[in-house]
Write a protein that holds these residues in place. Structure first.
Motif, PDB file in Angstrom:
ATOM      1  N   CYS A  24       0.859  -1.131   0.099  1.00  0.00           N
ATOM      2  CA  CYS A  24       0.059   0.019  -0.089  1.00  0.00           C
ATOM      3  C   CYS A  24       0.835   1.254   0.089  1.00  0.00           C
ATOM      4  CB  CYS A  24      -0.831   0.060   1.304  1.00  0.00           C
ATOM      5  SG  CYS A  24      -2.169  -0.999   0.796  1.00  0.00           S
ATOM      6  N   LEU A  25       1.814   1.114   0.823  1.00  0.00           N
ATOM      7  CA  LEU A  25       2.728   2.397   0.798  1.00  0.00           C
ATOM      8  C   LEU A  25       3.521   2.487  -0.476  1.00  0.00           C
ATOM      9  CD1 LEU A  25       4.524   1.878   4.347  1.00  0.00           C
ATOM     10  CD2 LEU A  25       2.659   3.478   3.715  1.00  0.00           C
ATOM     11  N   ALA A  26       3.437   1.715  -1.354  1.00  0.00           N
ATOM     12  CA  ALA A  26       4.325   1.976  -2.590  1.00  0.00           C
ATOM     13  C   ALA A  26       3.540   2.734  -3.493  1.00  0.00           C
ATOM     14  CB  ALA A  26       4.548   0.542  -3.310  1.00  0.00           C
ATOM     15  N   MET A  27       2.114   3.006  -3.074  1.00  0.00           N
ATOM     16  CA  MET A  27       1.381   3.808  -3.964  1.00  0.00           C
ATOM     17  C   MET A  27       1.347   5.279  -3.402  1.00  0.00           C
ATOM     18  SD  MET A  27      -0.021   1.962  -6.500  1.00  0.00           S
ATOM     19  CE  MET A  27      -1.456   2.924  -6.936  1.00  0.00           C
ATOM     20  N   GLN A  28       2.133   5.453  -2.393  1.00  0.00           N
ATOM     21  CA  GLN A  28       2.189   6.974  -1.878  1.00  0.00           C
ATOM     22  C   GLN A  28       1.031   7.377  -1.651  1.00  0.00           C
ATOM     23  OE1 GLN A  28       5.264   8.296  -4.940  1.00  0.00           O
ATOM     24  NE2 GLN A  28       6.060   9.007  -2.982  1.00  0.00           N
ATOM     25  N   PRO A  29       0.195   6.566  -0.768  1.00  0.00           N
ATOM     26  CA  PRO A  29      -1.263   7.178  -0.387  1.00  0.00           C
ATOM     27  C   PRO A  29      -1.310   8.305   0.335  1.00  0.00           C
ATOM     28  CG  PRO A  29      -0.811   5.190   0.788  1.00  0.00           C
ATOM     29  CD  PRO A  29       0.384   5.299  -0.111  1.00  0.00           C
ATOM     30  N   LYS A  30      -2.478   9.164   0.288  1.00  0.00           N
ATOM     31  CA  LYS A  30      -2.600  10.374   1.145  1.00  0.00           C
ATOM     32  C   LYS A  30      -3.140   9.877   2.680  1.00  0.00           C
ATOM     33  CE  LYS A  30      -3.951  13.311  -2.652  1.00  0.00           C
ATOM     34  NZ  LYS A  30      -5.081  14.088  -3.173  1.00  0.00           N
ATOM     35  N   LEU A  31      -3.886   8.641   2.558  1.00  0.00           N
ATOM     36  CA  LEU A  31      -4.643   8.293   3.558  1.00  0.00           C
ATOM     37  C   LEU A  31      -4.327   6.699   3.778  1.00  0.00           C
ATOM     38  CD1 LEU A  31      -6.856   8.436   6.014  1.00  0.00           C
ATOM     39  CD2 LEU A  31      -8.363   8.330   4.084  1.00  0.00           C
ATOM     40  N   MET A  32      -4.342   6.085   4.825  1.00  0.00           N
ATOM     41  CA  MET A  32      -4.145   4.685   5.192  1.00  0.00           C
ATOM     42  C   MET A  32      -5.214   4.345   6.059  1.00  0.00           C
ATOM     43  SD  MET A  32      -1.716   2.847   3.677  1.00  0.00           S
ATOM     44  CE  MET A  32      -1.139   1.443   4.678  1.00  0.00           C
ATOM     45  N   LEU A  33      -5.728   3.264   5.504  1.00  0.00           N
ATOM     46  CA  LEU A  33      -7.007   2.285   6.330  1.00  0.00           C
ATOM     47  C   LEU A  33      -6.720   1.112   6.564  1.00  0.00           C
ATOM     48  CD1 LEU A  33      -9.702   3.414   3.794  1.00  0.00           C
ATOM     49  CD2 LEU A  33      -9.023   4.848   5.646  1.00  0.00           C
ATOM     50  N   PHE A  34      -6.746   0.896   7.948  1.00  0.00           N
ATOM     51  CA  PHE A  34      -6.100  -0.442   8.567  1.00  0.00           C
ATOM     52  C   PHE A  34      -7.547  -1.285   9.057  1.00  0.00           C
ATOM     53  CE2 PHE A  34      -2.351   2.015   8.466  1.00  0.00           C
ATOM     54  CZ  PHE A  34      -1.434   1.219   8.107  1.00  0.00           C
ATOM     55  N   ASP A  35      -7.937  -2.522   8.684  1.00  0.00           N
ATOM     56  CA  ASP A  35      -9.221  -2.972   8.943  1.00  0.00           C
ATOM     57  C   ASP A  35      -8.812  -4.076   9.716  1.00  0.00           C
ATOM     58  OD1 ASP A  35     -11.781  -3.643   9.466  1.00  0.00           O
ATOM     59  OD2 ASP A  35     -12.102  -4.510   7.111  1.00  0.00           O
ATOM     60  N   GLU A  36      -8.555  -4.382  11.002  1.00  0.00           N
ATOM     61  CA  GLU A  36      -8.416  -5.448  11.924  1.00  0.00           C
ATOM     62  C   GLU A  36      -6.983  -6.099  11.470  1.00  0.00           C
ATOM     63  OE1 GLU A  36      -9.791  -5.908  14.605  1.00  0.00           O
ATOM     64  OE2 GLU A  36     -11.733  -5.192  14.872  1.00  0.00           O
ATOM     65  N   VAL A  37      -6.108  -5.764  11.217  1.00  0.00           N
ATOM     66  CA  VAL A  37      -4.943  -6.119  10.277  1.00  0.00           C
ATOM     67  C   VAL A  37      -4.461  -7.133  11.270  1.00  0.00           C
ATOM     68  CG1 VAL A  37      -4.571  -4.264   8.767  1.00  0.00           C
ATOM     69  CG2 VAL A  37      -3.472  -4.449  11.026  1.00  0.00           C
ATOM     70  N   THR A  38      -4.699  -7.146  12.631  1.00  0.00           N
ATOM     71  CA  THR A  38      -4.008  -8.393  13.367  1.00  0.00           C
ATOM     72  C   THR A  38      -4.736  -9.281  13.802  1.00  0.00           C
ATOM     73  OG1 THR A  38      -4.436  -6.999  15.534  1.00  0.00           O
ATOM     74  CG2 THR A  38      -2.382  -6.663  14.227  1.00  0.00           C
ATOM     75  N   SER A  39      -6.154  -9.281  13.448  1.00  0.00           N
ATOM     76  CA  SER A  39      -6.974 -10.148  13.851  1.00  0.00           C
ATOM     77  C   SER A  39      -6.908 -11.776  13.467  1.00  0.00           C
ATOM     78  CB  SER A  39      -8.685  -9.696  13.782  1.00  0.00           C
ATOM     79  OG  SER A  39      -8.774  -9.748  12.278  1.00  0.00           O
ATOM     80  N   ALA A  40      -6.350 -11.866  12.213  1.00  0.00           N
ATOM     81  CA  ALA A  40      -6.068 -13.098  11.758  1.00  0.00           C
ATOM     82  C   ALA A  40      -4.807 -13.701  12.030  1.00  0.00           C
ATOM     83  CB  ALA A  40      -6.053 -13.094  10.288  1.00  0.00           C
ATOM     84  N   LEU A  41      -3.743 -12.917  12.982  1.00  0.00           N
ATOM     85  CA  LEU A  41      -2.534 -13.442  13.313  1.00  0.00           C
ATOM     86  C   LEU A  41      -2.412 -14.005  14.507  1.00  0.00           C
ATOM     87  CD1 LEU A  41      -0.563 -10.231  12.191  1.00  0.00           C
ATOM     88  CD2 LEU A  41      -1.032 -12.187  11.065  1.00  0.00           C
ATOM     89  N   ASP A  42      -1.348 -15.079  14.693  1.00  0.00           N
ATOM     90  CA  ASP A  42      -1.145 -15.655  15.946  1.00  0.00           C
ATOM     91  C   ASP A  42      -0.652 -14.638  16.792  1.00  0.00           C
ATOM     92  OD1 ASP A  42      -1.854 -18.189  14.948  1.00  0.00           O
ATOM     93  OD2 ASP A  42       0.418 -18.590  14.457  1.00  0.00           O
TER      94      ASP A  42
END
Length: 287
Positions: free
Chosen positions: A167-185
């Motif tokens: 996502c950062l490679a697209m140089q976004p103005k805004l980043m959205l994170f949707d429960e990005v740790t919920s599927a992780l151990d």
């Protein structure tokens, strides 16, 4: 009071699935460089809100503006509205990065190929420039030694860090994170939260949906509590976590009383793998 226009402006946002209301009149501004953490019970509309921001989920009524520009709908004749062209939607979506619970990496591509695909195909950036930025971003998220690996060869935490770098490679103005740790151990959560914390320190505008209450308390500029498709309460972490006004907020936060210290510790821990580097300069890539 600041006169600077917000990076994100949402007004009277409504979304239904059939006859079931999911969002019921959301109003929200997010300033440039602000980190807003959205919390609330499952089914409260948090993830739907993120998907409506970049129009992955078309909303029914209301308005979303990114850096002053409306996304999704534009005015038609006699007060009507029409859906924006796919070209305009793609252009606006390119300025908003979104990271989901699932990593959504291309399994047949190497890590490096995953990172340069969108910049070269969507932004038409020369491959040499896209590659240089991708390698710098992999160093940033602690994965500089994994450029030639395939997603299936990585741990869940490593795949999620690749998804963030993509996502950062697209140089976004805004980043959205949707429960990005919920599927992780549990032992992999900290390495992802640490990357997000560094992004906050570097001034990236972010909206984070999470159940990691300690991370929210430690990283957010503002915490928004949602329930039943509405914003019940919002404010600085110190106020919302320690002096919430709404009874529903107090009830919800009471369930997390024993998890704050764990999440704060995880957010402070460095990720496993290669040591992270600084954010690559934006002049590596010409938009």
């Amino acid at each position: 009071m600041s006169t600077t226009p917000p990076m994100l402006r949402i007004r009277n946002l409504h979304k239904h699935y059939g006859s079931n209301p999911i969002l019921r009149g959301i109003d929200l501004d997010v300033a440039r460089g602000e980190v807003v953490v959205v919390i609330g019970p499952s089914g409260s509309g948090k993830s739907t809100l993120l998907s409506c921001i970049n129009f992955l989920e078309p909303f029914d009524t209301g308005e979303v503006r990114i850096d002053g520009e409306p996304i999704g709908w534009c005015g038609g004749g006699e007060g009507s509205r029409v859906r924006q062209s796919e070209r305009d939607l793609d252009r606006l979506r390119a300025s908003v990065g979104i990271v989901f619970q699932q990593f959504n990496l291309f399994p047949h591509m190497t890590v490096l190929a995953n990172l340069i695909e969108a910049p070269t195909q969507v932004l038409r950036i020369p491959e040499t420039q896209a590659r240089a930025r991708a390698l710098a971003l992999l160093e940033k998220v602690g994965l500089s030694g994994k450029a030639g690996a395939y997603p299936g060869e990585l741990s869940g935490g490593q795949q999620q860090r690749v998804a963030i770098a993509r996502c950062l490679a697209m140089q976004p103005k805004l980043m959205l994170f949707d429960e990005v740790t919920s599927a992780l151990d549990p032992e992999l959560v900290g390495e992802v939260l640490a990357v997000m914390r560094r992004l906050r320190d570097e001034g990236l505008t972010m909206i984070v949906v999470t159940h990691e209450m300690g991370f929210a308390r430690d990283v957010a500029d503002r915490v928004v509590f949602m329930d039943g498709g509405v914003i019940v309460e919002q404010g600085p972490p110190a106020q919302l976590f320690h002096r919430p006004n709404a009874r529903r907020t107090r009830e919800f936060l009471g369930k997390f009383a024993n998890t704050d210290e764990r999440a704060t510790t995880l957010a402070s821990a460095p990720p496993t793998g290669d040591p992270p580097g600084p954010l690559p300069p934006s002049n590596l890539v010409s938009p």
